[in-house]
Design an enzyme around this catalytic site. Structure first.
Site, PDB file in Angstrom:
ATOM      1  N   ASP A  23       0.814  -1.216   0.000  1.00  0.00           N
ATOM      2  CA  ASP A  23       0.000   0.000   0.000  1.00  0.00           C
ATOM      3  C   ASP A  23       0.850   1.269   0.000  1.00  0.00           C
ATOM      4  O   ASP A  23       0.327   2.360  -0.163  1.00  0.00           O
ATOM      5  CB  ASP A  23      -1.035  -0.004   1.131  1.00  0.00           C
ATOM      6  N   SER A  55      -1.906   3.821   2.042  1.00  0.00           N
ATOM      7  CA  SER A  55      -2.060   3.278   3.390  1.00  0.00           C
ATOM      8  C   SER A  55      -3.430   3.673   3.921  1.00  0.00           C
ATOM      9  O   SER A  55      -3.892   4.790   3.668  1.00  0.00           O
ATOM     10  CB  SER A  55      -0.994   3.875   4.317  1.00  0.00           C
ATOM     11  N   SER A 180       4.012  -7.027   7.311  1.00  0.00           N
ATOM     12  CA  SER A 180       4.158  -5.640   7.736  1.00  0.00           C
ATOM     13  C   SER A 180       5.413  -5.502   8.572  1.00  0.00           C
ATOM     14  O   SER A 180       5.614  -6.258   9.530  1.00  0.00           O
ATOM     15  CB  SER A 180       2.950  -5.195   8.560  1.00  0.00           C
TER      16      SER A 180
END
Ligand SMILES: *[C@@H]1O[C@H](CO)[C@@H](O)[C@H](O)[C@H]1NC(C)=O
Ligand SMILES: *[C@@H]1O[C@H](CO)[C@@H](O)[C@H](O)[C@H]1NC(C)=O
Ligand SMILES: *[C@@H]1O[C@H](CO)[C@@H](O)[C@H](O)[C@H]1NC(C)=O
Ligand SMILES: *[C@@H]1O[C@H](CO)[C@@H](O)[C@H](O)[C@H]1NC(C)=O
Length: 345
Positions: A23, A55, A180
């Site tokens: 993202d 994001s 992440s």
């Protein structure tokens, strides 16, 4: 040369077809490092990632409504007036798309792969095929990330574009993993992509390869890497230059919810008269309806130092049977007699 050829053949035992997205945009250092590492490991990789920072867009499926970009992309790498999608002139495997992470997965599956990487389109687009590109008639895995910043709480599960892309792939029946990282800086690959072993982006890239290759190894003859309608959410700790004593974090199975996970709340400041958003733990986030109830939460594992959390999720949002029956029973007077769910198993 011979050694190289041997290494390539060896790596290709596990050679799989991977779509890569994120993202933070196709210019982010983390995704460029992951692309390089997955290719070096022998995989066929097609990156399709947003042209600008997306994001917080969760699973929103936005597609461009113009053929050209109306504003500059992230780091002005693509400029206002450039096409709304395209690939790196030097690499047909690296695409940007003026969409959200979820729609980048769609654009990869429904446009880029059929048009540029399928065996049937190969002859038509022959001239477009960069030399050495593989065909990808079947997608084995969608990798989303590694994001710049962790995605830990169920709140973020519905907010994170990184996870949104993974969930959207799972909807399509394609196995997916969201990664992440803890390195929050939105860095431009032209400034930060290097081969320094302590660069967090490079450590994350190697962790991505280690993780997916272990799954691929265990897949053996199975047609699917993960069961239909499931995906994995992974968070990685501070590593390398952000924590020099953490270069090889331990993998830990986790739950997405549980102690330390938070819900978003609104705070009102009496003095300023303004509101702001915050987060708080809640009792609801401690319920264990599904999954292994003894596992620690993602939040508690990431707070404990040099460890990575690994949570398997499914896209079956329905509550468990016993809960459905209990609630449906109280609604019974509203429904026809023959929709009696209590007796149905
Ligand atoms: C953060 O990213 C920017 C843009 O790429 C870069 O100039 C800067 O050096 C980075 N900062 C750190 C601390 O990595
Ligand atoms: C509330 O607003 C005042 C005035 O702007 C500010 O000084 C104070 O720090 C704020 N309080 C909190 C808890 O944010
Ligand atoms: C935050 O959580 C604590 C502990 O559960 C609770 O006592 C408090 O009321 C919560 N605050 C808000 C604003 O929800
Ligand atoms: C850095 O890594 C060490 C383990 O190698 C760990 O004990 C420590 O908690 C980590 N520090 C941070 C701030 O994550």
């Amino acid at each position: 040369m011979q050694i190289f050829a041997f290494a390539f053949l060896f790596a290709c035992v596990l050679c799989k077809n991977i779509i890569l997205t994120n993202d933070d945009g196709f210019t982010a250092t983390n995704i460029r490092a992951a692309y390089r590492a997955l290719k070096d490991a022998g995989h066929n990789v097609v990156m399709v990632a947003p042209v600008s920072q997306r994001s917080g867009w969760s699973g929103k499926f936005d597609v461009p409504y113009t053929k050209d970009l109306l504003t500059d992309g992230e780091f002005a790498y693509k400029k206002k007036g450039d096409p709304a999608w395209g690939y790196e002139p030097s690499d047909l495997g690296i695409w940007y798309f003026n969409g959200t992470p979820a729609s980048c997965v769609g654009f990869a599956l429904d446009y880029v792969l059929p048009k540029y990487f399928s065996s049937s389109s190969k002859s038509e687009n022959g001239s477009e095929q960069a030399s050495g590109n593989q065909t990808m008639d079947k997608v084995d895995l969608v990798v989303s990330g590694p994001n710049e910043g962790v995605n830990l709480s169920p709140g973020l599960f519905t907010i994170s574009g990184t996870i949104g892309a993974a969930v959207s792939a799972a909807y399509r029946g394609v196995p997916s993993i969201a990664f992440s990282g803890s390195n929050g800086n939105n860095s431009f690959f032209k400034d930060s992509l290097d081969t320094d072993k302590m660069n967090p982006s490079n450590i994350y890239a190697n962790l991505v390869v280690d993780f997916v290759d272990q799954l691929f190894k265990d897949q053996e003859e199975d047609e699917r890497l993960l069961p239909l309608g499931t995906g994995i959410n992974i968070n990685l700790p501070h590593v390398g230059y952000e924590n020099e004593s953490c270069t090889d974090p331990e993998w830990v199975y986790t739950r997405i919810t549980g102690p330390g996970s938070t819900a978003s709340i609104v705070k009102f400041n009496e003095t300023s008269g303004l509101v702001s958003s915050g987060s708080n733990t809640t009792k609801a986030l401690l319920v264990d309806y599904n999954g292994l109830d003894f596992l620690p939460s993602e939040a508690s594992v990431l707070a404990s130092g040099c460890k990575s959390s690994v949570s398997l999720f499914s896209i079956d949002y329905d509550a468990p049977k016993t809960l459905q029956k209990k609630i449906y029973k109280s609604l019974k007077p509203l429904f026809k007699e023959d929709t009696n769910v209590e007796d149905n198993n």
